[in-house]
Design an enzyme around this catalytic site. Sequence first.
Site, mmCIF file in Angstrom:
data_model
loop_
_atom_site.group_PDB
_atom_site.id
_atom_site.type_symbol
_atom_site.label_atom_id
_atom_site.label_comp_id
_atom_site.label_asym_id
_atom_site.label_seq_id
_atom_site.Cartn_x
_atom_site.Cartn_y
_atom_site.Cartn_z
ATOM 1 C CB SER A 138 -0.900 0.011 1.237
ATOM 2 O OG SER A 138 -1.563 1.260 1.390
ATOM 3 C CE1 TYR A 151 -3.604 -1.796 5.459
ATOM 4 C CE2 TYR A 151 -3.059 0.487 4.964
ATOM 5 C CZ TYR A 151 -3.394 -0.787 4.541
ATOM 6 O OH TYR A 151 -3.514 -1.054 3.196
ATOM 7 C CE LYS A 155 -1.235 -3.685 3.311
ATOM 8 N NZ LYS A 155 -1.332 -4.998 2.634
#
Length: 247
Positions: A138, A151, A155
């Site tokens: 991402s 998060y 990534k």
Amino acid sequence: MRLKDKTAIVTGGAQGFGEGIARKFASEGAKVLIADLNGDRARALADELGGAIATTTNVADADSVRAMADCAMDAWGRIDILVNNAGTTHLPMPMEEVTEDDFDRVFAVNCKSIYLGARVIVPMMKSAGRGAILNVSSTAGLSPRPNLNWYNASKGWVNVATKTMAVELAPKGIRVNALNPVAGETPLLKSFMGEDTPEMRAKFLSTIPLGRFSTAEDMGNAASFLCSDEASMVTGVLMEVDGGRCI
């Protein structure tokens, strides 16, 4: 037909970006295994595509990942491509307010799954002397947004793991790359934004120079190239499919 006669596993392949990748691979001639926690949806898509197969898979569970690989080997006798697409997030909030359960879930699905897949499938690819692994990361791992701290960190882990895997596996004939999409029209979009409103969408889109979200088709096109023999000299790349957000 750039993937003609290739065999490919796509995790989280029943919807969102994974569905786009599975559809593109099938259209390019690949034999596809759609692995998803939602087994019914995976089987429905496999039936629609024709010639594809499906498994109900929890990518954070070692036994489930091994069963997925065994299913592919039973069907095809080899695994040419592994797409680690399955992912999840926590809701936007200050980093110290994210629960331990949510933290563990994010790292299990986004990071541990790549380890589990490698532990089972890399030895098979080494024996064959070839293979392509594609990790779906991402832009959050390259240009993080606030309030998605863990998060983002997961990534970032995916991006470093991709480069490390690429260096280690290159002598074995195995290429490893990653896609870094910006938010897209997937089931996770609302979770990234916190709420799905016209105002919040406009705020997100204002950070993307091309002015739109990533689509499943965008991801399928990029994945198809990176996993094809046309990209035989490409490994360790973190391809941004983000409309310019990371510039």
